[in-house]
Design an enzyme around this catalytic site. Structure first.
Site, PDB file in Angstrom:
ATOM      1  CB  CYS A   1      -0.992  -0.036   1.162  1.00 24.33           C
ATOM      2  SG  CYS A   1      -2.409   1.028   0.895  1.00 24.33           S
TER       3      CYS A   1
ATOM      4  NE  ARG B   1      -9.708   4.689   1.833  1.00 21.81           N
ATOM      5  CZ  ARG B   1      -8.570   5.336   1.976  1.00 21.81           C
ATOM      6  NH1 ARG B   1      -8.475   6.595   1.666  1.00 21.81           N
ATOM      7  NH2 ARG B   1      -7.509   4.722   2.462  1.00 21.81           N
TER       8      ARG B   1
ATOM      9  CG  HIS C   1      -4.656  -4.390   4.168  1.00 22.10           C
ATOM     10  ND1 HIS C   1      -4.951  -3.358   3.320  1.00 22.10           N
ATOM     11  CD2 HIS C   1      -5.753  -4.567   4.925  1.00 22.10           C
ATOM     12  CE1 HIS C   1      -6.184  -2.915   3.593  1.00 22.10           C
ATOM     13  NE2 HIS C   1      -6.686  -3.636   4.545  1.00 22.10           N
TER      14      HIS C   1
END
Lengths: 429, 250
Positions: free
Chosen positions: B105, B139, B202
């Site tokens: 990220c 997002r 993640h």
């Protein structure tokens, strides 16, 4: 003014209760046909509206504030069912107003979800707000914790009277610098307790990484000085007082300091004379809110439900409830209300469970949890994603031992449902 | 002490030094899990792990065998950017030399050429990877499943508003089967260059994707000791967690 919206709302409320339905529907109906209802009704309260928000502990803190104010003889309106969205507030109002829309209360104390609070305060500017914390929770909703902090900042900026802030949470304390209008009060911790609440920023550096020095902090109105097994010391007005506590878990007791600060502020603004004796007695009698640190009885022995939904909460839960002598179950779901992102499990240390092991792991993400425990070298008795089956197995194998269940929100609901078949579980209307 | 009490431990096959980059600022999505998994799996494979960390202003440790970089908020990226620039040539040298790295990220973005934030300012990267990132209003959040040639199916969770495009100097880690990945247009996820695995996933990434963890370990061990002989790893729960995660809705 007489409007059809109130009788209609009450009717919908009655019908939806008969059907065992959701608590927010009547609120939705009234808001649709009478958009000014909530604002109009709440603006009649002589001591205004207090909003409680933050990531963690809203429900129990709100309950504490309500009981503290009631101990001072105030009539308090609140959204007791934990429906912390705007329409949940409207639904609760519909239940409490008379047929002409009048609300018989002195003050409203409302628990509001961070995102929904923003919409609420745009319509109803609160006289008081209490902002508890910004934790690494619900990132699947908010993206970043800095975003959550901005939501709380907005609530503070709309507050007309007093904003009560957590001095020890840097993202909350920092809000003070952005405010011009309202008075700012803090609740805080004794230096000796700071290590119990590591901030999210120090959450997970490597082992042995240095603890940053404590910076200069502003004077707090109420400070939690000490937490005992079933009592606690608070300091305010320059005096330290000791009170018994029914609530357990250091985070609940820290939030008691928050509740005291807000209740004292509301009373101090002329609502009532804050009487030390009755305030402390009320505080000592507060029981946990629905599903938050409840202790039930199974086979004549206690079964504690500990709600966990973020790394800080889970770590505090493990610290507050040592595992020795207990049978332990962990139930992790990843439904919307739990948060869908499981990465936070890796920010919790499970070393404290190593000695006694974990008897049962369950929930939709049971295998993620088991994997997490495996990497912390914690022994696991059994893993079963099916909650009812796992709970039955846990209770059968754990006979003769007190039990503890760490669970996410929807896992907690499922466990309560199952337990209600074998024990008396308090039902909140 | 009797000879029996020490007889159970086999001699270590060697030490491997794992460095976490900026764990204080860049660790938001359970990045500790990646460090912990490398530490334990190194032990399972018979090696002695040494976990190190590097934060802003620290002295950069010697003899690092594996580098881990995590995710951070935009504000965290601003805090580390100058320090990261001061380490650019060192990190670039290590990357070119073949040091295995896992970049998740935020540090995936900053190991690229730049991150142009939505509000305007451009955070310069260190150009280890031929990628660039543009901030967006959208997002990208949810469970992700990626098909890769090297590591099979890779499972994780994404949460980012920066969208990354790959230049000709890097390969994608894989193709997105569920979720979004690098950006909302090309269906690719992550980047592969030399021994670097970069990804938006993640979860943490390594616990549920032990193939990537063992790639980093094998590469580090071979670079340092010439050959790698794996030990026994119990991946029962990893397999079950993977199966379950693959079925979870976005």
């Amino acid at each position: 003014m007489f409007s059809l919206s109130i009788p209609l709302g009450k009717f919908v409320r009655r019908v939806s209760r008969l059907r065992g339905g959701g608590s927010a529907l009547p609120g939705l109906v009234v808001e649709k046909i009478d958009p000014g209802f909530m604002q109009r009704t709440l603006s009649t309260l002589p001591h205004g509206v207090a909003v409680v928000s933050g990531t963690n502990g809203k429900t129990t803190t709100t309950k504490m504030v309500v009981e503290l104010l009631e101990s001072q003889g105030l009539k308090v309106f609140t959204n007791r069912t934990g429906s912390n969205f705007t329409r949940g507030v409207a639904a609760a109002l519909i239940g409490d107003v008379d047929w002409r829309g009048r609300l018989d209360a002195d003050v409203a104390v409302l628990e509001l979800d961070e995102a929904h609070a923003v919409h609420f305060v745009n319509r109803v500017p609160p006289r008081y707000s209490l902002l508890l914390n910004v934790l690494r929770d619900q990132l699947d909703r908010f993206g970043e914790i800095d975003k959550t902090a901005q939501l709380l900042q907005h609530i503070a900026s709309k507050t007309t009277g007093t904003v009560v802030l957590n001095r020890e949470d840097p993202r909350v304390a920092r809000i003070a610098g952005t405010l011009q209008g309202p008075e700012v009060l803090y609740f805080g911790l004794d230096d000796s307790l700071l290590g119990t609440f590591p901030s999210d920023d120090e959450l997970r550096a490597g082992p042995g990484s240095p603890v940053p020095a404590v910076p200069q902090r502003p004077q707090a109105d109420v400070v939690l000085r000490r937490v005992g097994a079933d009592d606690a010391d608070f300091e305010y007005d320059g005096v330290t007082v000791t009170t018994g506590m029914k609530l357990r878990g250091v985070y609940n007791i820290f939030n008691a300091a928050a509740a005291l600060a807000l209740a004292r502020s509301i009373c101090g603004s002329g609502a009532a004379t804050a009487d030390h004796g009755t305030l402390l007695k009320a505080l000592s009698e507060v029981a946990p809110a629905f599903g938050r640190g409840e202790s039930l009885t199974v086979d004549g022995l206690p079964l504690d439900l500990v709600l966990v939904k973020n790394p800080s909460g889970f770590r505090l839960g493990l610290k507050s409830f040592p595992s020795g002598g207990y049978a332990t179950m962990i139930a992790i779901n990843d439904n919307y209300a739990d948060g869908r992102d499981m990465s936070w499990l890796w920010d919790v240390d499970f070393d404290s469970l190593r000695a006694a092991g974990v008897d049962q792991v369950t929930g939709s993400r049971a295998y993620d949890m088991a994997l997490r425990l495996q990497y912390d070298e914690v022994q696991i008795g059994a893993v079963d994603t099916d909650i009812p089956a796992a709970l039955a197995d846990f209770i059968r194998k754990g006979k003769g031992k007190p039990k503890r269940v760490f669970c996410t929100y929807t896992a907690m609901l499922a466990i309560r449902r199952e337990l209600s078949k074998i024990t008396t579980v308090e039902v909140v209307s | 002490m009797t000879p029996e009490s020490t007889g159970g431990t086999t001699a270590s096959k060697g030490t491997i030094r794992v460095l976490q980059l900026y764990p204080r600022e860049m660790n938001i999505y359970g990045d500790w899990g990646n460090a912990l998994v490398l530490q334990q799996r190194l032990k399972w494979h018979g090696y002695t792990p040494e976990l190190l960390e590097y934060n802003v202003g620290d002295e950069f440790p010697e003899g690092v065998d594996i580098i881990l970089g995590g995710g951070g908020q935009d504000s965290g990226q601003l805090v580390i950017q100058d320090d990261l620039q001061s380490r650019a040539s060192l990190l670039k040298g290590m990357a070119e030399d073949g040091t295995p790295m896992l970049l998740i990220c935020g540090l995936y973005q900053l190991f690229g050429r730049f991150f142009k934030t939505r509000s305007g300012p451009v955070i310069p990267g260190i150009s280890v990877l031929d990628v660039e990132t543009h901030g967006t209003d959208e997002r990208l959040i949810g469970n992700v499943k990626v098909t890769t040639a090297e590591f099979g199916e890779v499972l994780g969770y994404e949460n980012h508003s920066g969208q990354t495009t790959l230049g000709p100097g890097v390969e994608p880690l894989g193709t997105v089967a569920k979720g979004t990945g690098n950006n909302s247009s090309d269906g690719q996820e992550g980047a592969r260059y030399r021994n670097i695995v970069a990804s938006y996933l993640h979860g943490s990434l390594l616990p549920k994707n032990p193939a990537i963890a063992d790639f980093l370990i094998r590469t580090a061990v071979e670079r340092k000791y010439g050959t790698f002989t794996p030990g026994e790893a119990d991946d029962r729960f990893a397999v079950l967690a993977r199966e379950h995660a693959a079925r979870r809705p976005r």
